[in-house]
Design a protein around this motif. Sequence first.
Motif, short mmCIF file in Angstrom:
data_model
loop_
_atom_site.label_atom_id
_atom_site.label_comp_id
_atom_site.label_asym_id
_atom_site.label_seq_id
_atom_site.Cartn_x
_atom_site.Cartn_y
_atom_site.Cartn_z
N CYS A 1 0.73 5.32 0.32
CA CYS A 1 -0.18 6.35 0.82
C CYS A 1 0.64 7.61 1.13
O CYS A 1 1.86 7.63 0.96
CB CYS A 1 -0.93 5.87 2.06
SG CYS A 1 0.14 5.38 3.44
N VAL B 1 0.85 -1.18 0.00
CA VAL B 1 0.00 0.00 0.00
C VAL B 1 0.89 1.24 0.00
O VAL B 1 1.78 1.37 0.85
CB VAL B 1 -0.94 0.01 1.22
CG1 VAL B 1 -1.58 1.39 1.39
CG2 VAL B 1 -2.03 -1.04 1.04
N PRO C 1 -2.74 4.82 5.36
CA PRO C 1 -3.69 4.29 4.37
C PRO C 1 -5.10 4.86 4.51
O PRO C 1 -5.82 4.95 3.51
CB PRO C 1 -3.66 2.78 4.62
CG PRO C 1 -2.30 2.53 5.18
CD PRO C 1 -1.99 3.73 6.02
#
Length: 256
Positions: free
Chosen positions: A123, A121, A127
Amino acid sequence: MVASVAVLSDIHGVLPALEAVLNEPDVMSSELIVITGDHAAGPQPVKVLDRLRELGDKALLVRGNADRELVALARNEQQAVEEAWEIDLWAAQQLRPEDVELLTGLPHPITLDVDGFGKVVFCHGTPRDDNEVVLVDTRLERWEEIFAELPDDVRTVVCGHTHMPFTRLVDERLVVNSGSIGMPYGRAGSPWVLLQGGQVHLRHTRFNIDSAVDLVVKESDYHDCRAWADHYVRSVTTDAEALRTFGPRDGRQVSS
C-alpha cells in the motif's frame, strides 16, 4: 507465488535516483518490482513514467496519494488546485492523456503471495487509505484500528508515504516501509527493500548526488528546480524533523 520482490516507493519524479536503484543487481534479478506510489509528482514526471513503462510486466505500480492528486490537478478540479504544491501543479500540466489514464487506473492496495511471507499487502499510506500516516513509533492502538479489516492471513504489510524506511512488528504482523527513492528524509541516497527467502532486507543505494541534482535541473523545465532538488534530492530534511512534522497526523496526543 512470487520468489523475490524489490520494493521501491515515492520516486517523486526524480529519474537519476530511480535509475540508480534499477541498476542494483538485486533489483535487476528480482522476480518483481513493486512501486508503492507517488511516482510522478516532481521535476521529471513524464520521464519517470516512461521509464516505469519500459519495465513492462517486471513492475507493478500501486497508487499513492500524490498520483491521485495529480490526476485531479490534470483535470483542473478546483479543490485540488487550491491545495496543491507549486511543483505538483507544474507536474500535472506536463502529463499527457496516456499518463493521466495510467495514474487513474492504478490499484490501491494490492495483495501478493510472496515466498517465505505468504500474503503481503502493498500500500502507500495504509491498506485502507493512501494518505494515512503511520510511523515507526505509532502506538499499537492506532495500528489495531488501521488493521481492523485486514484478513488474519495477511501477516506482512509494506507501505511508503512518509519517506523514512523502517521495519517493526505490530502485534505479530510485520510492517515494512521502504522509504523514498526521490525525496528521502534522513540521509541522501535512495532506500528500498528486498523481500526474499522470508527475509526483509533494508537497502540503501548511494550515487553521485551532485551529478543527480545537476541532471534533474538540466532536464526539467520546472522554474524552481534547482532549489527543489537541492533540498529534496540532497535530503536536507532530517528524519527527526520529519517525525515531528508527521507525528500529529498518526492520531497521537501531542503535548503543548
